[in-house]
Scaffold this motif. Sequence first.
Motif, short mmCIF file in Angstrom:
data_model
loop_
_atom_site.label_atom_id
_atom_site.label_comp_id
_atom_site.label_asym_id
_atom_site.label_seq_id
_atom_site.Cartn_x
_atom_site.Cartn_y
_atom_site.Cartn_z
N VAL A 170 0.58 -1.10 -0.05
CA VAL A 170 0.01 -0.27 -0.04
C VAL A 170 0.92 1.13 -0.04
CG1 VAL A 170 -2.24 1.51 1.54
CG2 VAL A 170 -2.01 -1.15 0.93
N VAL A 171 1.35 1.24 0.55
CA VAL A 171 3.00 2.46 0.20
C VAL A 171 3.93 2.15 -0.36
CG1 VAL A 171 5.32 3.20 2.29
CG2 VAL A 171 3.29 2.13 3.74
N ASP A 172 3.66 1.82 -1.34
CA ASP A 172 4.29 1.78 -2.39
C ASP A 172 2.97 1.95 -3.89
OD1 ASP A 172 6.94 -0.11 -2.10
OD2 ASP A 172 6.62 -1.77 -2.54
N ALA A 173 2.14 2.08 -3.42
CA ALA A 173 0.80 2.60 -4.00
C ALA A 173 0.98 3.66 -3.60
CB ALA A 173 0.14 1.84 -4.21
N GLY A 174 1.14 4.27 -2.89
CA GLY A 174 1.11 5.92 -2.33
C GLY A 174 0.30 6.50 -1.24
N GLU B 223 4.39 11.96 5.76
CA GLU B 223 6.04 10.93 5.51
C GLU B 223 5.69 10.05 6.10
OE1 GLU B 223 9.83 12.46 6.21
OE2 GLU B 223 8.36 13.60 4.48
N ALA B 224 5.54 9.70 7.21
CA ALA B 224 5.15 8.71 7.71
C ALA B 224 4.04 7.37 6.66
CB ALA B 224 4.29 8.74 9.39
N GLY B 225 4.59 6.38 6.29
CA GLY B 225 3.10 5.42 5.31
C GLY B 225 3.13 4.63 5.95
N LEU C 72 -5.68 7.34 3.60
CA LEU C 72 -4.99 6.16 3.74
C LEU C 72 -5.94 5.35 3.67
CD1 LEU C 72 -4.61 4.25 7.32
CD2 LEU C 72 -7.42 5.22 7.64
N GLY C 73 -4.55 3.94 3.55
CA GLY C 73 -5.26 3.07 2.10
C GLY C 73 -5.51 2.11 2.33
N LEU C 74 -5.04 1.35 3.87
CA LEU C 74 -5.25 0.28 4.68
C LEU C 74 -4.82 0.05 6.09
CD1 LEU C 74 -4.76 -3.00 4.23
CD2 LEU C 74 -2.34 -2.78 4.14
N VAL C 75 -5.98 -0.08 7.01
CA VAL C 75 -6.12 -0.54 8.08
C VAL C 75 -6.11 -2.19 8.36
CG1 VAL C 75 -7.62 -0.49 10.07
CG2 VAL C 75 -8.02 1.57 8.36
#
Length: 760
Positions: A320-324, A389-391, A409-412
Motif C-alpha cells: 500500500v505504501v508503494d502504491a502511494g 511523511e510516515a507511510g 489512509l489506504g489500509l487498516v
Amino acid sequence: MDRVSALDEPLKNSLGPATAKVMAEHLGLHTVGDLLHHYPRRYEERGQLTTLAELPLDEDVTVVAQVADSRILTFNHGRGQRLEITLTDGSGRLQLVFFGRGLHKPHKELPPGSRGMFAGKVSVFNRKLQLAHPTYVPLGRPDGVAGDDDASAVDAFAGKLIPIYPACKGLESWKITKAVDAVLPRAVEAADPLPPALREGRGFVPLPEALLKVHRPETKADIEDARARLKWDEAFVLQVALARRRYADAQLPAVARKPVADGLLDAFDAELPFTLTEGQRKVTAEIFADLATEHPMHRLLQGEVGSGKTLVALRAMLTVVDAGGQAALLAPTEVLAQQHHRSITEMMGGLAEGGTLGGAENATKVVLLTGSMGTAARRQALLDLVTGEAGMVIGTHALIEDKVRFHDLGLVVVDEQHRFGVEQRDALRSKGKQPPHLLVMTATPIPRTVAMTVFGDLETSVLDQLPAGRSPIASHVVPAEDKPHFLARAWERVREEVGKGHQAYVVCPRIGDDEEEKGGKGAKSGAKKTAAKETEEPTDKARGKAGGKAAEDAEKRPPLAVLDVADQLTAGPLAGLRVEVLHGRMQPDDKDAVMRRFAAGEVDVLVATTVIEVGVNVPNATAMVIMDADRFGVSQLHQLRGRVGRGAAPGLCLLVTDMPEASPARARLGAVAATLDGFELSRIDLEQRREGDVLGQAQSGVRSSLRMLAVIEDEEIIAAAREEAVAVVAADPELASSPELRTALDALLDTEREQYLDKG
C-alpha cells in the motif's frame, strides 16, 4: 389483524400483565412471536402403558389401574400430611404419594373404586413400589365402570411427548407450556421467510407447521421435521444479513493499491533471511488480489500462534505504501503496539528510516502512536501522518482520536480484533478519503462454521503451517494440590532451562498490588506453593463447579498474584536468578523497559500477567509456567503457550492447578496439554460455551437470535444456507420479491444486532 402484526402483539394482551412481565424480564420474551420462538429444550416421554406386575425401577411409566384405598396420614408431630393411594390392576399393586397442599385435589378426584391413568418415575420406599406426585387423568364414571371414551383417552395420554422449556424462577416449564398453548393458534399467521422454491426444493415443512410440531409433537419424527426447518431458518436469515453486508461493501469505492516493481516490498523481500512458507505465499496472493480491486478488501487472516501473520500483514502494508497510500496497524495494548513497532522496524532496517541520514533511498517512516507518549513525540507523529511523511503507523486506541489525520489512509490492519468494538474499528476506517482496505488478524483459531457465522461478511484466509525452525512445545498439567513434588520439579525445570542459557515466563491471573489486597491476604496461603495469578484479563467463566471440597477450596482461594509469586520465587525455588515482573498497571515506559531487557536476555524469568498473551516474541524464551491455569480459558491458554518454542530450542509449558483430578477444570487442562492444534482447542472451548457467547452476545448487548442452531454441530446447515443466501442476495439485493424474508431479518436481526455483525 394482518399476518405480520399478529406475531408482534405484546404478550400481556394474551397472557396477562404479571406473566408477561416475568417473561420479558427473565426470558427476554415480549411478543407472541418471541414466545413461539422460545423452543422446548427437550421432551419428556411418558412411558408406554405398563402392567403393575412389570414395572421397571427408575423408569418413567404410564399405568391404568383402579384405586384400592386412599388415606391421609400425618407426620412430623402432626405438622405435615401425605396422601397415600394404593392402585391395583389385577396383576400387582402400586402406591401413589402426594405431599403438602397438593394432596387435596387427588384425594377428591381419586376415591376408592375409581379408575385413572397415572404417569411418573418408579421408585421404592419401605420396600414398596411407588410414584411420587404422578401426573394423572381420572377415567370412567365415579363408580369405576369404564366409559366409552377411555380407550382414546389412554391412547392420547400414554407415550405422549411432554415439552420441557427453558424456564426461570417464578415461571416453571409447565406454566410456559400453558402460555404457549394460549398463543399457539397464532402460529398459522407466521410469515414464512424461506422463498417457496427454496423451501420446496429442500423438502421443508411450512413455518406454521414447524412451530406447531416443535411445541406439540405427536411423534419424534415431528420434532426432527420441526428442528430441521427451524435450524435452517436461523442459519439462512443470518447468512442473508451477512451476504447483504458483503454485497453492500462490494459497491463501495476504494483506491486500488497494486504492487509496484522495485519498491519497498521488493527491497524488503530481497533482505529476508528466509523464504516464505507455502501458506504465507498463498494468503499473500489472496490479499494482493483484494488490494488491487476498486472496492474495499474485507479479509480475516487467522492462523496459529507463530504462523507468521505479522509478516504477511507487513508485506500488505508495504504494498500500500508503494502504491502511494498509508497503512495503520491497530493493536489492543501498548505492550503489543510497542512490540509490533520494534519488530517491524527491525525487520525493515533502513527501509523504516525515511527522512533520516541512515535511511534507504526509498525508505518510509514507521511511527508509533500510543496514549502515553510525550507531547513532543506525539505532535511529531501526528505531523508525519497528516503530511504523508510516515507511510506506516502502529498504535493503540490513540489512533482513533479525532486529532489523528492521515494524508491518504489506504489500509487498516486490526490485530486481535476481538479486543475492539465495532465503533472503534469504524472510527479508524472513517479517516480514509475513501473507505480503506481492511485486514483483520487473529491468532485465536476459529472453526470454519464460526468464521462463516461470526465473521461471515469477511473473506477468510488461514495460515495453518508454522515457519521452518519453529520448535514443538511439550505441555503438562502440574497438579500442585495432589502432588506438591510435581510443582517442585516444575521450578527445577525452569532453573535447568535458564542453566542452558534460555529464559522463562511465569504467568499469573492477578497483579496483587495494595489496591487488590484490601480483601485480605488469602492468596498468600495458596501462593506458598509458589505460583501466581492476575485479574487484568477476564478469567474463564466456562469452568464448571467441580465436585468435592478440594475443588470448592481451590475456587474460593483468591487467584495467585504476580507480585506475591515473584517475591516467593526470588526468595525460594528461583533464588539467584534474575526475576522481574510485568503487568498492566505499570507505567508504559517501565513496561517497555522490562520487555527490552527480557528480549535482550538480561532477565532470566519474567513473572507476568496476560499482557504477554499476544504478539510478544522472544525466541530465547523456552519455558512457561502458568499458575492457577484453571482460571484461564482454553483459547487463552493456547495463546499464552505460543510465547515459547519460538526459536530453535523446544518449548515447555506447565499448567499448574489445585483442582482435583475428576473436576471439569482438570479435563479442560488435559485437553490443552494433549494437543497443539488450535482449531481443535477452539472447538473444545466453544462447545463449552453458550451460542450467545460465540456470537458476541456480550459485546452486542443483544440477546442471541440463535435459539436452535448450534454453530459447532450444524456445519453442513450453515454452509448450505450461506450458498443459498449468496444466490438470493445476488439475484435480489433489496429482497424486494421476498417481503417475508425482509420481515424476518428485521425481527431476528434488529439494527443493533446487525451493526454488531459488521466486522468491517
